[in-house]
Design an enzyme around this catalytic site. Structure first.
Site, PDB file in Angstrom:
ATOM      1  N   GLY A  40     -10.780  -2.044   3.367  1.00 20.46           N
ATOM      2  CA  GLY A  40      -9.833  -1.967   4.488  1.00 20.46           C
ATOM      3  C   GLY A  40      -9.790  -0.587   5.118  1.00 20.46           C
TER       4      GLY A  40
ATOM      5  N   THR B 194       0.868  -1.193   0.000  1.00 16.46           N
ATOM      6  CA  THR B 194       0.000   0.000   0.000  1.00 16.46           C
ATOM      7  C   THR B 194       0.897   1.232   0.000  1.00 16.46           C
ATOM      8  OG1 THR B 194      -1.803  -1.062   1.161  1.00 16.46           O
ATOM      9  CG2 THR B 194      -1.559   1.304   1.536  1.00 16.46           C
TER      10      THR B 194
HETATM   11  N1  ASP Z   1      -4.050  -1.536   4.836  1.00 14.68           N
HETATM   12  C1  ASP Z   1      -4.316  -2.216   3.598  1.00 14.68           C
HETATM   13  C2  ASP Z   1      -5.646  -2.922   3.716  1.00 14.68           C
HETATM   14  O1  ASP Z   1      -5.894  -3.565   4.722  1.00 14.68           O
HETATM   15  C3  ASP Z   1      -3.254  -3.196   3.217  1.00 14.68           C
HETATM   16  C4  ASP Z   1      -1.831  -2.736   3.367  1.00 14.68           C
HETATM   17  O2  ASP Z   1      -1.570  -1.685   3.907  1.00 14.68           O
HETATM   18  O3  ASP Z   1      -0.905  -3.446   2.921  1.00 14.68           O
HETATM   19  O4  ASP Z   1      -6.408  -2.888   2.794  1.00 14.68           O
END
Ligand code: ASP
Length: 356
Positions: free
Chosen positions: A252, A222
């Site tokens: 998310g 991300t």
């Molecule tokens: N926070 C993101 C989610 O849960 C994933 C990530 O940060 O890698 O969608």
């Protein structure tokens, strides 16, 4: 004799106070290791995801490739800030660079859902006005952070999702792509591996459904950015493809204001990355700001408390990047690594991947 005692007592008292002042100073310094203490003109900090990023699993070519994009991204925002541009523009354009790279789980490199589609989430927040915009579950918008920005600037709403968000993107003349644009072999193979292991792993728990044995993690890449501009305005933004193998329209933390993104000129600007379900429950980004605003904590102290005590305490993992209203910058994570970079107003660049 009486005068001598008064003199000795005063001397002892003064020395005691001085030592106490020194030790308070020492604590303050160690609480903000990656920060400056003077007011900075501007500052910018980014992440490209946190996870089990270990040197032994990396090639030097791969490492160099990540660093090239991290540097290009942060220099984009740095140049905007240096020439007097807004933190909102710096955040948007910096994230665009990472969204356009297949290396990160955002835009072009987004992970696959269980249905073998890509559903993207993003959010942005303006610390000067507390305005915010977010989009969730889009499949055709090339740069979701631009959509989040358009939601903030040109709609009466904060968050748009799915087909409606795409209709709005079209009205806003944002660049739309065929969903196949988001296909990358790496991400597709990751989904295949997870699905294969699901078939053999009959009593898998909730976490197993997202675990990719090859990268030895559940999620990766991300992207996010937090910035302070020359006018003292803070902004933060986050963009993601979410978690591989997600289903049922799962959303998310990344597009949730207060969890994945938060900015307030009174405290700080934060972008999160990690296991979204935990970051939502801990309201990570807002909690860091609240600890500063209501408890008077430094940014470094607040970030450490939320990531290690709160998220870690719930069993979650991930990290944040943040900058406060003075330009102090912090990287905090409880994973093995986090792709990250920062630049201050003197042009000093830090790029790191592992814990160090
Ligand atoms: N926070 C993101 C989610 O849960 C994933 C990530 O940060 O890698 O969608």
């Amino acid at each position: 004799m009486k005068y001598l005692s008064i003199f000795v007592l005063s001397f002892l008292l003064l020395t005691g106070c001085k030592n106490e002042a020194e030790s308070t100073q020492a604590n303050a310094t160690s609480a903000s290791q990656e920060s400056s203490t003077e007011q900075a003109d501007f500052a910018i900090v980014i992440h490209g995801g946190a996870g089990t990023i270990l040197k032994k699993n990396m090639t030097s070519e791969k490492e160099a490739a990540y660093k090239v994009v991290l540097e290009e991204a942060i220099r984009t925002g740095y140049n905007i800030l240096k020439s007097g541009g807004s933190s909102l523009d710096a955040v948007t354009k910096t994230i665009n660079v990472m969204e356009d790279s297949p290396l990160f789980n955002a835009g072009k490199g987004a992970v696959f859902t269980n249905a073998e589609t890509n559903e993207l989430d993003a959010s942005i927040m303006d610390g000067a006005t507390l305005n915010a915009g977010a989009s969730a579950g889009t499949t055709t918008v090339k740069n979701p952070i631009d959509l989040a920005r358009a939601v903030m600037d040109n709609s009466p709403h904060v968050m748009l999702a799915g087909a409606g968000a795409e209709e709005f993107a079209k009205e806003q003349a944002l660049e739309l792509v065929d969903p196949s644009y988001f296909f990358t072999e790496n991400r597709f193979n990751s989904l295949k591996r997870i699905k294969d292991s699901e078939k053999v792993e009959l009593d898998h728990d909730n976490k197993q459904a997202f675990f990719d044995s090859e990268i030895n993690d559940y999620k990766f890449g991300t992207v996010g950015c937090a910035a302070l501009d020359k006018n003292g305005n803070l902004a933060a933004g986050t963009s993601t493809g979410g978690m591989t193998n997600k289903r049922w329209g799962r959303i998310g933390d990344a597009p949730i204001i207060g969890a994945g993104t938060y900015a307030n000129n009174a405290s700080c600007a934060v972008s999160s990355t990690g296991w979204g379900e935990y970051f939502i429950r801990a309201m990570v980004a807002h909690d860091i700001s609240a600890l500063m605003e209501y408890r008077g904590m430094s940014l470094a102290e607040a970030a450490r408390t939320v990531i290690h005590d709160k998220v870690g305490g719930l069993g979650g993992d991930g990290g944040i990047v943040a900058v406060d209203h003075q330009g102090n910058m912090v990287f905090e994570f409880n994973t093995a690594g986090m792709y990250r970079a920062s630049m201050n107003d003197k042009g000093e660049l830090i790029i790191k991947i592992y814990r160090d």
